[in-house]
Enzyme design. Structure first.
Site, mmCIF file in Angstrom:
data_model
loop_
_atom_site.group_PDB
_atom_site.id
_atom_site.type_symbol
_atom_site.label_atom_id
_atom_site.label_comp_id
_atom_site.label_asym_id
_atom_site.label_seq_id
_atom_site.Cartn_x
_atom_site.Cartn_y
_atom_site.Cartn_z
ATOM 1 C CG HIS A 59 -2.237 -1.117 0.931
ATOM 2 N ND1 HIS A 59 -3.061 -1.002 2.214
ATOM 3 C CD2 HIS A 59 -2.441 -1.894 0.159
ATOM 4 C CE1 HIS A 59 -3.904 -1.920 1.787
ATOM 5 N NE2 HIS A 59 -3.467 -2.402 0.530
ATOM 6 C CD GLU A 61 -1.947 4.418 3.382
ATOM 7 O OE1 GLU A 61 -1.870 3.769 2.232
ATOM 8 O OE2 GLU A 61 -3.250 4.822 3.674
ATOM 9 C CB CYS A 98 -2.091 1.669 5.987
ATOM 10 S SG CYS A 98 -1.487 0.985 4.601
#
Ligand code: ZN
Length: 155
Positions: A59, A61, A98
């Protein structure tokens, strides 16, 4: 403190930069394209990331956190993370969300544009972060721009 915190002009500019990073994501028909930026309290950018930067399940992040130099990691405790999409509070692809990464490194402030639609999992990242005492600000007027690289997923 009176009332909810509001986004500053600098917040909007950094969030727009995070949204621009989403356009670097390798294409996917099954996962969102997201950009993220981590900025220290003096305005220095510590990390940049986008979905699938290093790995198909990564992801934005996570990629931004991986981009932070070891010497800068202590600065995360006063940093802001900007993400085009609400940080995930549940996910299918990996064990750690995240939201959990943000809590673990101590980032106190989260600014995002687009609330995660309940397409793959139920959204809950913003709520979890707020409950853990983090400042969470949504800049809804940038949601359309954050949505744009994901239109093919949501027809
Ligand atoms: Zn995530």
């Amino acid at each position: 403190m009176t009332g909810p915190a509001a986004a500053t002009r600098a917040d909007r500019e950094f969030l727009a930069e995070a949204i621009a990073l989403a356009h670097r994501c390798p294409p996917s028909r099954t996962a969102f394209s997201v950009g993220a930026l981590i900025v220290a309290d003096d305005g220095v950018v510590l990390g940049r990331g986008w979905s699938r930067r290093h790995d198909l399940t990564e992801h934005a992040e996570e990629a931004a956190l991986a981009d932070v130099a070891a010497a800068d990691r202590r600065r995360l405790r006063a940093a802001t993370i900007y993400s085009s999409l609400e940080p995930c509070g549940r996910r299918l692809s990996r064990e750690v969300t995240c939201t959990e990464h943000i809590l673990a490194v101590g980032i106190p402030r989260v600014v995002f544009a687009w609330s995660e639609p309940s397409l793959f999992v139920e959204a809950q990242g913003a709520d979890l972060l707020r409950r853990a005492g983090r400042e969470v600000i949504q800049v809804a007027e940038l949601a359309d721009a954050a949505h744009e690289p994901n239109l093919h997923l949501l027809r």
